[in-house]
Design a protein around this motif. Structure first.
Motif, short mmCIF file in Angstrom:
data_model
loop_
_atom_site.label_atom_id
_atom_site.label_comp_id
_atom_site.label_asym_id
_atom_site.label_seq_id
_atom_site.Cartn_x
_atom_site.Cartn_y
_atom_site.Cartn_z
N LEU A 25 -4.35 0.58 -35.11
CA LEU A 25 -5.17 0.99 -33.98
C LEU A 25 -5.95 -0.17 -33.36
N PRO A 26 -6.59 -1.05 -34.14
CA PRO A 26 -7.31 -2.18 -33.50
C PRO A 26 -6.39 -3.04 -32.63
N ALA A 27 -5.20 -3.35 -33.13
CA ALA A 27 -4.27 -4.16 -32.33
C ALA A 27 -3.75 -3.38 -31.13
N LEU A 28 -3.55 -2.08 -31.28
CA LEU A 28 -3.10 -1.26 -30.16
C LEU A 28 -4.16 -1.21 -29.06
N LEU A 29 -5.43 -1.28 -29.45
CA LEU A 29 -6.52 -1.22 -28.46
C LEU A 29 -6.81 -2.58 -27.83
N TRP A 30 -6.80 -3.65 -28.64
CA TRP A 30 -7.24 -4.96 -28.15
C TRP A 30 -6.15 -6.03 -28.14
N GLY A 31 -4.95 -5.69 -28.53
CA GLY A 31 -3.89 -6.69 -28.54
C GLY A 31 -3.84 -7.45 -29.85
N PRO A 32 -2.89 -8.38 -29.99
CA PRO A 32 -2.68 -9.07 -31.28
C PRO A 32 -3.81 -10.02 -31.65
N GLY A 33 -4.59 -10.52 -30.69
CA GLY A 33 -5.73 -11.36 -31.02
C GLY A 33 -5.38 -12.82 -31.26
N ALA A 34 -6.41 -13.62 -31.50
CA ALA A 34 -6.26 -15.07 -31.68
C ALA A 34 -6.00 -15.40 -33.15
N THR A 35 -4.94 -14.85 -33.70
CA THR A 35 -4.59 -15.07 -35.10
C THR A 35 -4.16 -16.53 -35.32
N HIS A 36 -3.97 -16.88 -36.58
CA HIS A 36 -3.56 -18.25 -36.90
C HIS A 36 -2.24 -18.62 -36.22
N SER A 37 -1.37 -17.65 -36.00
CA SER A 37 -0.04 -17.94 -35.45
C SER A 37 0.15 -17.36 -34.05
N HIS A 38 -0.96 -17.11 -33.33
CA HIS A 38 -0.81 -16.45 -32.04
C HIS A 38 -0.02 -17.29 -31.04
N LEU A 39 -0.13 -18.63 -31.14
CA LEU A 39 0.64 -19.49 -30.25
C LEU A 39 2.13 -19.22 -30.38
N TYR A 40 2.59 -19.26 -31.62
CA TYR A 40 4.03 -19.16 -31.86
C TYR A 40 4.53 -17.74 -31.61
N ASN A 41 3.74 -16.74 -31.99
CA ASN A 41 4.15 -15.37 -31.70
C ASN A 41 4.34 -15.17 -30.20
N HIS A 42 3.42 -15.72 -29.42
CA HIS A 42 3.50 -15.58 -27.97
C HIS A 42 4.72 -16.30 -27.40
N MET A 43 4.89 -17.58 -27.76
CA MET A 43 5.98 -18.37 -27.19
C MET A 43 7.34 -17.86 -27.65
N TRP A 44 7.45 -17.55 -28.92
CA TRP A 44 8.76 -17.18 -29.46
C TRP A 44 9.16 -15.77 -29.03
N THR A 45 8.19 -14.86 -28.93
CA THR A 45 8.51 -13.52 -28.43
C THR A 45 8.96 -13.59 -26.99
#
Length: 521
Positions: A25-45
């Motif tokens: 639910l937190p991610a569904l409401l606010w998105g994946p967030g600035a996690t340690h790997s958010h750069l790569y998740n964003h670019m690779w997805t």
């Protein structure tokens, strides 16, 4: 309360789906967030989403990475998790929604997988599935580390154990081969740890119980590697062409982590809590829990200095196996109440800390426009020989300003003779040609001696890609044959078999006959 528990046990799919939605639910409401790997998740997805929308299922080269120099990222990084998030992006979800959607599907799938495993053992499957989904490292992996691929690995651990449990049957071989191949194509360090700390002890136990499981187990292992060969062969043989020194140095050395480091305060608590919960079972699952818990906090001398194990980067990655083993032990033999309470108190700290960190990360702004402009891929995928001093040791972004003026593109026009360097990372798939003839070049950025004229950068398919794909195709056909042969062999138990007759005339007799003879339809 009993009525609710009874309803949940009768509808495990909906119960675990609801639990997965609550946990996400937190991610569904606010998105994946600035996690340690958010750069790569964003670019690779985004990369997989764009490529899959264009009809390319497995594009290993990322042309926009490193400000347009390009990167061979998915010649080395397993693709399966990003097939999922990229596929969701390709069908219309935004990148952030696709990452969160993939997390939700993987969360639910992990619960269903361990439910199937524990149901086969007859040991509290719904309770075990719920505990697995809310386990502290499981949630930390998603909400703090943002390790989408490692998070996906939680799905395959119960299915690997179930495949071993079913050996020596054909379905056991098929499931073990498929699940371990999927783990290899999901997260290679976790696959390495699983082979050594989960598959090896479980197979040894099965062989002691039944010697006939040895050969089917070996067949499943060979088939798993063969199924993954299209990814694994290039990844294993092309590492000299990337900056591997950045992959296993500094904090990315498993042996450098210990219980005394201030940034691992979570992991000793997780390890201790899981050991307390699993202790009463006094089984192989307890031994796996204790062994992997000690390994996670580097309390087994020299373990992480062993060749191959020193390549997993972080010893606490093994906590995925610890949580799976501990929950299997708990489901088999629950701890005494006082121990359960004590362990819950110990585990409450990492859960609380994970929640606090995750809350901060979910509300931290991320400049995705800047990420899209610079495409700061993981620096280990820079070409071999690249100046590592340009990589920031904190955020791992690479300063590429000095290369901004270099020509980019597939066709380069040269007006003066002499050496030419272009803004394109060197990698064996790229060949410089002039008038259809190959021109010698070298790296780290493509450099060649030129005469006036037009030069083209052509892509060639490597032997590793061809051979790996052929091996995987053969293995896939073998797996299909194994599954189909099993079905045909069971149907052929009918005295006078024909497909139409078995499907239409004799369904009731088929079920009765299977119960009498022990057949598994």
């Amino acid at each position: 309360m009993r009525a609710i528990a009874s309803l949940a046990s009768r509808h495990p799919l909906w119960t675990l789906t609801l639990l997965g939605c609550v946990l996400m639910l937190p991610a569904l409401l606010w998105g994946p967030g600035a996690t340690h790997s958010h750069l790569y998740n964003h670019m690779w997805t985004r990369h997989f989403g764009e490529q899959m929308a264009a009809g390319h299922l497995y594009e290993r080269w990322l042309p926009r990475s490193f400000e347009g120099l390009g990167s061979p990222t998915f010649y080395f990084y397993p693709p399966l998790a990003y097939w999922l998030s990229g596929g969701l992006n390709a069908i219309g979800l935004t990148v952030g929604q696709a990452i969160t959607g993939a997390g939700l599907l993987l969360m639910i799938a992990s619960g269903l997988a361990i439910y199937a495993w524990l149901a086969a053992r007859g040991t509290r499957p719904l309770l075990g599935a719920a505990l697995y989904m809310i386990a502290p490292y499981h949630l930390f992996d998603l909400y703090v580390r943002g390790a989408l691929a490692e998070f996906a690995g939680f799905v395959w651990l119960p299915l690997i154990a179930l495949g071993i449990h079913w050996l020596p049957s054909r379905r056991g071989v098929a499931l073990l081969a498929s699940a371990y191949a999927a783990l290899i194509m999901t997260h290679l360090p976790l696959a390495t740890l699983t082979g050594l700390f989960l598959i090896a002890p479980l197979m040894l136990q099965r062989i002691v119980q039944d010697r006939t499981t040895l050969l089917p187990g070996l067949v499943a292992g060979v088939m798993a590697f063969a199924l993954a060969a299209f990814y694994l062969l290039p990844a294993a043989t092309l590492q000299s062409h990337m900056s591997t020194a950045l992959l296993w140095s500094g904090k990315y050395q498993a042996s450098g982590w210990s219980i005394w480091r201030e940034d691992v305060e979570l992991f000793p608590c997780i390890a201790l809590g899981l050991v307390l919960l699993a202790w009463r079972a006094r089984s192989l699952w307890t031994a796996i829990t204790v062994g992997t818990a000690l390994a996670a906090v580097n309390l087994i001398p020299s373990l992480w200095s062993i060749d191959l194990l020193d390549k997993v980067q972080f010893p606490w990655r093994i906590l995925a196996i610890t949580e799976f083993a501990a929950i299997t032990a708990i489901a088999t033999c629950p701890p005494r109440r006082i121990i359960a309470i004590g362990a819950s108190v110990v585990l409450a700290f990492p859960l609380l800390l994970t929640g606090l960190i995750a809350s901060a990360l979910l509300h931290m702004p991320v400049d995705y426009a800047r990420i899209d402009r610079h495409q700061p891929d993981a620096p280990e995928y820079l070409p071999a020989g690249f100046d590592a001093s340009l990589v920031d040791r904190v955020d791992r972004w690479t300063d590429l300003g000095r290369y901004a003026s270099l020509q980019r593109g597939d066709d380069i026009t040269v007006t003066r003779p002499g050496p030419v360097t272009i803004g394109h990372a060197a990698f064996p798939i790229w060949q410089v040609t002039r008038n259809g003839q190959a021109v010698a070049s070298h790296g780290p950025l493509i450099r060649f001696d030129a005469r006036p004229g037009t030069y083209s950068i052509k892509r060639v398919r490597l032997w590793q890609e061809k051979v790996g794909a052929a091996i995987s195709l053969i293995a896939l056909l073998g797996l299909a044959l194994l599954i189909l042969r099993r079905r045909i062999s069971h149907l052929s138990k009918f005295p006078s078999y024909s497909p139409s007759q078995a499907l239409s005339d004799r369904p009731s007799f088929g079920r009765l006959r299977s119960r009498i003879t022990g057949g598994d339809l």
